[in-house]
Write a protein that holds these residues in place. Structure first.
Motif, PDB file in Angstrom:
ATOM      1  N   ASP A 133      13.895  -5.857  -6.983  1.00 46.25           N
ATOM      2  CA  ASP A 133      13.210  -7.145  -6.967  1.00 46.25           C
ATOM      3  C   ASP A 133      12.346  -7.270  -5.714  1.00 46.25           C
ATOM      4  OD1 ASP A 133      14.246  -7.935  -9.344  1.00 46.25           O
ATOM      5  OD2 ASP A 133      15.632  -9.422  -8.549  1.00 46.25           O
ATOM      6  N   ALA A 134      12.898  -6.835  -4.587  1.00 43.04           N
ATOM      7  CA  ALA A 134      12.146  -6.941  -3.339  1.00 43.04           C
ATOM      8  C   ALA A 134      10.910  -6.056  -3.366  1.00 43.04           C
ATOM      9  CB  ALA A 134      13.041  -6.563  -2.160  1.00 43.04           C
ATOM     10  N   VAL A 135      11.015  -4.948  -4.088  1.00 41.88           N
ATOM     11  CA  VAL A 135       9.895  -4.005  -4.137  1.00 41.88           C
ATOM     12  C   VAL A 135       8.878  -4.430  -5.191  1.00 41.88           C
ATOM     13  CG1 VAL A 135       9.261  -1.630  -4.669  1.00 41.88           C
ATOM     14  CG2 VAL A 135      11.278  -2.092  -3.283  1.00 41.88           C
ATOM     15  N   GLY A 136       9.349  -5.112  -6.215  1.00 42.18           N
ATOM     16  CA  GLY A 136       8.457  -5.494  -7.295  1.00 42.18           C
ATOM     17  C   GLY A 136       8.431  -4.504  -8.442  1.00 42.18           C
ATOM     18  N   ILE A 137       9.517  -3.774  -8.605  1.00 36.54           N
ATOM     19  CA  ILE A 137       9.635  -2.865  -9.742  1.00 36.54           C
ATOM     20  C   ILE A 137      10.916  -3.206 -10.497  1.00 36.54           C
ATOM     21  CG2 ILE A 137       8.365  -0.989  -8.641  1.00 36.54           C
ATOM     22  CD1 ILE A 137      11.035   0.256  -7.877  1.00 36.54           C
ATOM     23  N   ASP A 165       0.811  -1.204   0.000  1.00 37.12           N
ATOM     24  CA  ASP A 165       0.000   0.000   0.000  1.00 37.12           C
ATOM     25  C   ASP A 165       0.852   1.265   0.000  1.00 37.12           C
ATOM     26  OD1 ASP A 165      -1.571  -2.116   0.442  1.00 37.12           O
ATOM     27  OD2 ASP A 165      -2.064  -1.627   2.516  1.00 37.12           O
ATOM     28  N   LEU A 166       1.991   1.186   0.678  1.00 41.71           N
ATOM     29  CA  LEU A 166       2.818   2.386   0.796  1.00 41.71           C
ATOM     30  C   LEU A 166       3.244   2.890  -0.585  1.00 41.71           C
ATOM     31  CD1 LEU A 166       2.855   1.350   3.680  1.00 41.71           C
ATOM     32  CD2 LEU A 166       5.307   1.817   3.757  1.00 41.71           C
ATOM     33  N   PRO A 167       3.510   4.190  -0.650  1.00 36.12           N
ATOM     34  CA  PRO A 167       4.052   4.717  -1.904  1.00 36.12           C
ATOM     35  C   PRO A 167       5.387   4.053  -2.219  1.00 36.12           C
ATOM     36  CG  PRO A 167       4.091   6.379  -0.170  1.00 36.12           C
ATOM     37  CD  PRO A 167       3.294   5.234   0.344  1.00 36.12           C
ATOM     38  N   THR A 168       5.675   3.989  -3.508  1.00 37.46           N
ATOM     39  CA  THR A 168       6.876   3.285  -3.957  1.00 37.46           C
ATOM     40  C   THR A 168       8.122   3.734  -3.221  1.00 37.46           C
ATOM     41  OG1 THR A 168       5.904   3.040  -6.136  1.00 37.46           O
ATOM     42  CG2 THR A 168       8.267   2.756  -5.970  1.00 37.46           C
ATOM     43  N   ARG A 169       8.235   5.032  -3.065  1.00 38.45           N
ATOM     44  CA  ARG A 169       9.422   5.565  -2.396  1.00 38.45           C
ATOM     45  C   ARG A 169       9.646   4.932  -1.026  1.00 38.45           C
ATOM     46  NH1 ARG A 169      12.873  10.107  -1.893  1.00 38.45           N
ATOM     47  NH2 ARG A 169      13.169  10.387   0.333  1.00 38.45           N
ATOM     48  N   GLU A 170       8.565   4.808  -0.270  1.00 35.93           N
ATOM     49  CA  GLU A 170       8.687   4.227   1.067  1.00 35.93           C
ATOM     50  C   GLU A 170       9.027   2.745   0.980  1.00 35.93           C
ATOM     51  OE1 GLU A 170       8.532   6.332   3.523  1.00 35.93           O
ATOM     52  OE2 GLU A 170       8.072   7.886   2.035  1.00 35.93           O
ATOM     53  N   ARG A 171       8.441   2.084  -0.009  1.00 38.46           N
ATOM     54  CA  ARG A 171       8.735   0.655  -0.134  1.00 38.46           C
ATOM     55  C   ARG A 171      10.185   0.430  -0.516  1.00 38.46           C
ATOM     56  NH1 ARG A 171       4.440  -0.260  -4.398  1.00 38.46           N
ATOM     57  NH2 ARG A 171       5.377  -2.319  -4.711  1.00 38.46           N
ATOM     58  N   ILE A 172      10.716   1.326  -1.346  1.00 36.81           N
ATOM     59  CA  ILE A 172      12.138   1.215  -1.675  1.00 36.81           C
ATOM     60  C   ILE A 172      12.985   1.403  -0.422  1.00 36.81           C
ATOM     61  CG2 ILE A 172      14.033   2.310  -2.914  1.00 36.81           C
ATOM     62  CD1 ILE A 172      12.026   3.017  -5.135  1.00 36.81           C
ATOM     63  N   LEU A 173      12.645   2.408   0.356  1.00 34.87           N
ATOM     64  CA  LEU A 173      13.422   2.666   1.573  1.00 34.87           C
ATOM     65  C   LEU A 173      13.382   1.457   2.501  1.00 34.87           C
ATOM     66  CD1 LEU A 173      12.593   6.408   2.365  1.00 34.87           C
ATOM     67  CD2 LEU A 173      14.854   5.421   1.930  1.00 34.87           C
ATOM     68  N   ALA A 174      12.195   0.876   2.634  1.00 36.11           N
ATOM     69  CA  ALA A 174      12.082  -0.261   3.557  1.00 36.11           C
ATOM     70  C   ALA A 174      12.900  -1.443   3.069  1.00 36.11           C
ATOM     71  CB  ALA A 174      10.606  -0.650   3.706  1.00 36.11           C
ATOM     72  N   ALA A 175      12.777  -1.734   1.771  1.00 37.14           N
ATOM     73  CA  ALA A 175      13.530  -2.872   1.226  1.00 37.14           C
ATOM     74  C   ALA A 175      15.024  -2.604   1.306  1.00 37.14           C
ATOM     75  CB  ALA A 175      13.119  -3.124  -0.220  1.00 37.14           C
ATOM     76  N   ALA A 176      15.404  -1.384   0.985  1.00 35.18           N
ATOM     77  CA  ALA A 176      16.831  -1.055   0.990  1.00 35.18           C
ATOM     78  C   ALA A 176      17.389  -1.154   2.408  1.00 35.18           C
ATOM     79  CB  ALA A 176      17.049   0.341   0.423  1.00 35.18           C
ATOM     80  N   GLU A 177      16.629  -0.684   3.373  1.00 32.76           N
ATOM     81  CA  GLU A 177      17.113  -0.756   4.756  1.00 32.76           C
ATOM     82  C   GLU A 177      17.379  -2.198   5.157  1.00 32.76           C
ATOM     83  OE1 GLU A 177      15.396   1.582   8.177  1.00 32.76           O
ATOM     84  OE2 GLU A 177      14.805  -0.428   8.813  1.00 32.76           O
ATOM     85  N   ARG A 178      16.397  -3.053   4.871  1.00 33.86           N
ATOM     86  CA  ARG A 178      16.552  -4.453   5.239  1.00 33.86           C
ATOM     87  C   ARG A 178      17.756  -5.081   4.531  1.00 33.86           C
ATOM     88  NH1 ARG A 178      14.280  -8.798   2.851  1.00 33.86           N
ATOM     89  NH2 ARG A 178      12.863  -7.504   1.635  1.00 33.86           N
TER      90      ARG A 178
END
Lengths: 208, 208, 208, 208
Positions: B38-42, B8-21
Motif C-alpha cells: 500500500d505504501a508503495v502503491g502496488i 522515480d526509483l525502481p519498484t524494488r528500491e521503493r519496496i525496500l524503503a517502505a519496508a524499512e520504514r
DNA sequence: GATGAATGAGGATTCATTCAT
DNA sequence: AATGAATGAATCCTCATTCAT
C-alpha cells in the motif's frame, strides 16, 4: 515454553506472568493468545474469563510490569536524596540497575513501546517516564556540585542514563550473542553496573 | 502514509524503503505485506516479483539498513584513529550520533531485533555488532591515556555508548512524548549529542 | 444447497445471488460467510476479494434486492396514473403483486429488517419505503373518487396494502405449511392476487 | 436495556420475558444467551437451572407468546359469532388488532418464524395458525351475506387480514421510521385499526 | 439457585503466498 | 512487471454449554 507458569497461582496471575514474558520477548503482534494460553496450560477461550481482550491484557501487563520499576526507582531516589554529592550519583545508578535486573521484562516492554510508538506510548510517557525524569532532574539540581553542567542539560543526563540502563537490560539477548555471556548474570552484570557507576562518578567529579 | 515512496526509483528500491520504514516502526510481525505494498502503491503479488518472501525482504532491509551505519561508523573511527586523546572521544561520539541521525531506521530495527532476539540476532551480532565493538575497543586501547579504566571494561565502554546512542535515536517516539519535542530535530539533537560528547570527555579526562 | 449458483456468472454476482437467497431465508445473523461461500463453491477468504465484510455485502444485497421492486412498482404506478378510478386500484394491486412474486427475496429481506429494526432500517425507510408510500398517496389523491376515505388515511391505505402484499410473498413458507400449497405457485398466487384486487375494488367503489 | 425485567417475578418468568422481547427484536440467532441473562441480571449458567437449552427456551417463548393471541382472538370470534352481518366484520378486525397491540412480540416472533421457515414452523402452522384460519373461515361462512365472495376465497380473506394485522404490529419499527410516529401509540394505532375495520366493512357490504 | 472457570465448535477476518493472465 | 482471484493457516473472539463449588 509450556512451563506451567507457577501452577499454584490463580489463573489470572499465571496469564499475566506468561503474557509479560511473551510480550517482552516477541512484542504485541508477535504474541498470539494461543501462545499465552499454551504457556499457561489452558485453552484460548478461558483467557477471556479473566481479560476482555488482547489489548486490555497487554495494557494490564504493561502497567503491572512498569509499576514496580518506577516505585523502586522512586524509593531509591528518595534514599539518595539527602546523600552527598558524588557518592550519590554512582549509588543511584548502581541501585537502579539492580532493580531493573530483577524485573527485566519491564525495560523490554517499555523499549518496544518506545520504538514502535504504539497506542500506549503517550500514556506511558505521561504516567511513568516523565515523573521519573522530573524526579531525577530535581535530585540533580540539589546534589550536582560538579560545576560541569548547566541546569538545562539535566534532562539529557537522565535520558542518557535511562537509555543506557534500560537498554542494557532490554538488550540482554543481543548482549549474549555479542559477548558470549548472559549480560544479566552476576559477574557480567556487576562489571557493567560498576562501569556505569564509575562514568557517573566521573561525570559529576568537580571540574578542575 | 500513502506517500508513493519516491516515485522515480525502481519498484524494488521503493519496496525496500517502505519496508524499512514500516518494519522500524511496527516490527516484523506488526507489518503486513499489504502495509508495504500500500505504501508503495502496488498490489501484494507484485512484491513477489522482487523478493521471494517476507522473511527475505526483512533480512535484506535489515542488512541494507545496518550496512551504512557500520561503514560510516567505521570510517569515523578511522578518521579518529590517529587523533590525540581526549578530543577524539567526544568527536567520535558526536560524529557517530550524527551518522545515526541520518539513518534512524537502523537503530530502531537493530534494537527491535536485539530485544525480541529473533532469528536474525546471531548473524547481526556476529557480522555487525561484534566488529563494531572490537573496533571501538582497539581505538580505546590506542588512545585512552586517562588512567581511569582497565582494559577489560573497554567492551563495557563501547556497549554503554552503543545503548545510549542507538537508544536515543530508536526511542525518538518516546522522547517526543516525554519532552514534547522531536529528539531528532536540530536543536534538541545537538543538545543531546553535545551532552554525550561531554560525558565522553569527562570519562577520558586524565585522572587527577 | 450447494447449487453452484449459476456457474457462468462472475464470482461477485454468484456471491450476491447466494447471499440474497440465504439472508432472505435465515436472516443476517443466521447466515454465515461459510454458508454463502459453500453455496458459491469458493472458500471464505475468496469472498473478501469481492466485498470488504459481511455487513457491506448485506447492505449491497439489500439495495440490489429492493431496487428492482421499487423501480417496477414505480413504473406500474406511472402506467396507472392516468387510468380511470376503480379499474386502477385493482390493476395496481395485481401488477404490484406480480412484480413481488418475481423478486420474492426482497419482501423477505425487507420484513426481516422491518421487524428486527436493525442498522439499515432508517436508510431503507427513507430511501425505499417512504417514496413508495408517497407515490401511492399521490396516486390515490388523483384517482380516488369513491368518497369513502378522507385524505389523511391515504397513507394507511398504502401501508395496509404494503403489509398484505409483502407479507404474502415473504411468508410463503408459512403459507405453504398452513395451506399445503406453495403460495407463489401459479394458481394459489392468482387466487390471492385476484382476491386482493377485488378488495381494492370494493374499497374504492363509490359509496352509495 | 438492562432493565431488571420485573424484579419481583421469579427468575424463570423474568427469563421468559427478556427472551421474548429479545427474540422478537433480534431473532433467534441474533440473540445470545448472554444477551438474555444480562437483561435479567443473572449469569448465563443460571439460565440452565430453568431451561435445558436455548432451543427449548425459544420454543417455550414462542408458545407462551402465541397462546394468548390465539385464545383472545378465539374469544373475540366467539363473541362475534352470533353478531349480525356487516357490523361483525369491523368489530372482529378492530378487537383482533387491539389484542395484538397488547402482545406485540407475538406477531414479530411469528413473522420471523414465518419468513425464515425455521424448525418450528410446521408445528406453529398446525397448532396455531391453521385453527385460526379455520375459525375465521367458519365465522365467514355463517355471517357473510354480502354476496361478493365465493366460499373458496374465505381462506384468502383471513390470510390477507392476518398479513395486514400481524404485519402492522410486527413492523412497528419500520412504521416508526417511515411515518415518524410510533405505530402502536394510541392515535396512529386507532387510525390504522379503524381504517382496516372500514375496509372490512366495505368488503362485506352487500353488493349492489 | 447461582456462579466462576473452562472448553469445543464455530464466528468473521487477515495473512502470506500462489497462479493464471 | 503487475494483478485479480483464490486459498490454507492462523488471527482474535463469541457462543452454547458443562461442571465443581
Amino acid at each position: 515454553m509450556a512451563e506451567p507458569e507457577d501452577r499454584d497461582l490463580p489463573t489470572r496471575e499465571r496469564i499475566l506472568a506468561a503474557a509479560e514474558r511473551l510480550f517482552a520477548r516477541r512484542g504485541f503482534s508477535g504474541t498470539s493468545i494461543r501462545d499465552i494460553t499454551d504457556a499457561v496450560g489452558i485453552k484460548p477461550p478461558a483467557l477471556y474469563n479473566h481479560f476482555p481482550n488482547k489489548e486490555d491484557l497487554y495494557a494490564e501487563v504493561l502497567a503491572a510490569s512498569l509499576r514496580p520499576l518506577i516505585e523502586l526507582i522512586d524509593a531509591a531516589a528518595d534514599a539518595a536524596d539527602g546523600a552527598p554529592n558524588i557518592e550519590g550519583a554512582d549509588q543511584i545508578v548502581g541501585r537502579g540497575m539492580d532493580l531493573l535486573r530483577e524485573h527485566p521484562h519491564g525495560p523490554a516492554l517499555l523499549m518496544l513501546e518506545g520504538i514502535t510508538g504504539a497506542d500506549h506510548l503517550a500514556r506511558i510517557a505521561r504516567d511513568w517516564i516523565r515523573p521519573l525524569i522530573e524526579r531525577g532532574v530535581s535530585v540533580l539540581k540539589e546534589n550536582d556540585a560538579s560545576g560541569r553542567w548547566s541546569e538545562d542539560v539535566y534532562p539529557n543526563v537522565i535520558w542518557m542514563w535511562f537509555c543506557s540502563a534500560f537498554g542494557h537490560v532490554a538488550l540482554s539477548a543481543l548482549y549474549a550473542e555479542v559477548f558470549d555471556e548472559d549480560g544479566l548474570a552476576d559477574s557480567p552484570f556487576a562489571r557493567h553496573r560498576d562501569f556505569m557507576a564509575a562514568v557517573a562518578t566521573a561525570s559529576f567529579e568537580p571540574k578542575r
